[in-house]
Design an enzyme around this catalytic site. Structure first.
Site, short mmCIF file in Angstrom:
data_model
loop_
_atom_site.label_atom_id
_atom_site.label_comp_id
_atom_site.label_asym_id
_atom_site.label_seq_id
_atom_site.Cartn_x
_atom_site.Cartn_y
_atom_site.Cartn_z
N LYS A 97 -16.21 -7.17 6.32
CA LYS A 97 -14.96 -7.93 6.24
C LYS A 97 -14.43 -8.31 7.62
O LYS A 97 -13.35 -8.90 7.73
CB LYS A 97 -13.90 -7.12 5.47
CG LYS A 97 -14.30 -6.91 4.02
CD LYS A 97 -13.20 -6.30 3.18
CE LYS A 97 -13.66 -6.19 1.73
NZ LYS A 97 -12.74 -5.46 0.88
N SER A 117 -2.88 -7.87 2.89
CA SER A 117 -3.10 -7.73 4.34
C SER A 117 -3.52 -9.06 4.94
O SER A 117 -3.11 -9.40 6.05
CB SER A 117 -4.20 -6.69 4.60
OG SER A 117 -3.79 -5.42 4.16
N HIS A 152 0.84 -1.21 0.00
CA HIS A 152 0.00 0.00 0.00
C HIS A 152 0.88 1.25 0.00
O HIS A 152 0.64 2.20 -0.76
CB HIS A 152 -0.87 0.07 1.28
CG HIS A 152 -1.92 -0.98 1.40
ND1 HIS A 152 -2.03 -1.80 2.50
CD2 HIS A 152 -2.95 -1.32 0.58
CE1 HIS A 152 -3.07 -2.59 2.36
NE2 HIS A 152 -3.65 -2.34 1.20
N ARG A 179 -2.25 -6.07 -8.34
CA ARG A 179 -1.18 -7.05 -8.13
C ARG A 179 -1.33 -8.13 -9.20
O ARG A 179 -1.34 -7.85 -10.37
CB ARG A 179 -1.29 -7.62 -6.70
CG ARG A 179 -1.01 -6.60 -5.62
CD ARG A 179 -1.49 -7.09 -4.29
NE ARG A 179 -2.91 -7.37 -4.35
CZ ARG A 179 -3.66 -7.73 -3.33
NH1 ARG A 179 -3.12 -7.87 -2.15
NH2 ARG A 179 -4.95 -7.95 -3.46
O1 PNS Z 1 -8.87 -2.85 0.62
P1 PNS Z 1 -10.19 -3.35 0.11
O2 PNS Z 1 -10.99 -3.99 1.22
O3 PNS Z 1 -10.07 -4.23 -1.10
O4 PNS Z 1 -10.98 -2.02 -0.37
C1 PNS Z 1 -12.27 -2.12 -0.89
C2 PNS Z 1 -12.94 -0.73 -0.93
C3 PNS Z 1 -12.98 -0.12 0.46
C4 PNS Z 1 -12.17 0.17 -1.86
C5 PNS Z 1 -14.38 -0.95 -1.47
O5 PNS Z 1 -15.02 -1.92 -0.70
C6 PNS Z 1 -15.20 0.33 -1.47
O6 PNS Z 1 -15.04 1.16 -2.34
N1 PNS Z 1 -16.10 0.48 -0.45
C7 PNS Z 1 -16.94 1.64 -0.28
C8 PNS Z 1 -18.40 1.34 -0.64
C9 PNS Z 1 -18.62 1.46 -2.13
O7 PNS Z 1 -18.47 2.51 -2.72
N2 PNS Z 1 -18.98 0.32 -2.75
C10 PNS Z 1 -19.21 0.26 -4.18
C11 PNS Z 1 -17.91 0.11 -4.95
S1 PNS Z 1 -18.24 -0.78 -6.38
#
Ligand code: PNS
Length: 160
Positions: free
Chosen positions: A41, A128, A17, A90
């Site tokens: 999660k 992570s 990150h 990745r």
């Molecule tokens: O590190 P992660 O868990 O892969 O990140 C995922 C994240 C937080 C970027 C994604 O879940 C997100 O954007 N969440 C906010 C809610 C949202 O906007 N959902 C619709 C996206 S398609």
């Protein structure tokens, strides 16, 4: 270029990150790291802990700020005046999910672009989840996370 958001759960932040965020600072004037609550999660670290750990790990990067969010990413980006969402890519396995999110976000707000940055080779297979699993069994994660995160993982799993 003006403002980019770099979103994620950061449970916890890894050197992968950090690498993406630092590289984003070379391109954008300002980078807002958005930490999602991500309750579904079931994060190991609370949102407060993730904000603390991420803030500490990024304190050398003067154009970065760290903010929590519990709403749609597109709304968070708008609120912060960002026109770009930065995501790290990745291995190929990331692609399908990221592709889907990029298209859904574009549908929700067509003024926002998602920009993908390739992970550096040394972080290509770092996640992570893998870090937490290694730490849980007492493995050495110093090549994968900043020192503050390593210490906090040890404390979390009651290790010396
Ligand atoms: O590190 P992660 O868990 O892969 O990140 C995922 C994240 C937080 C970027 C994604 O879940 C997100 O954007 N969440 C906010 C809610 C949202 O906007 N959902 C619709 C996206 S398609």
């Amino acid at each position: 270029m003006p403002i980019a958001v770099c979103p994620g759960s950061f449970d916890p932040i890894t050197l992968g990150h950090l690498d993406i965020i630092e590289r984003a600072t070379y391109i954008y004037d300002s980078v807002v790291v958005g930490i999602a609550g991500s309750p579904s999660k079931k994060p190991l670290f609370s949102l407060k802990e993730r904000l603390e750990l991420t803030g500490e790990a990024l304190k050398g990067l003067k154009t970065v700020k760290v903010e929590p969010f519990d709403r749609l990413l597109v709304e968070f980006a708008k609120k912060n005046g960002a026109g770009v969402i930065i995501k790290g890519l990745r291995a190929i396995s990331d692609f399908e999910h990221e592709f889907q999110m990029a298209h859904l976000n574009k549908n929700l707000d067509s003024s926002l672009e998602t920009v993908f940055m390739m992970a550096s080779p040394e972080f290509m297979f770092l996640s992570s989840s893998a870090v937490k699993e290694i730490a849980q069994y007492g493995g050495n994660v110093s090549d994968f996370v900043p020192a503050n995160v390593e210490a906090r993982l040890r404390a979390k799993y009651n290790q010396r």
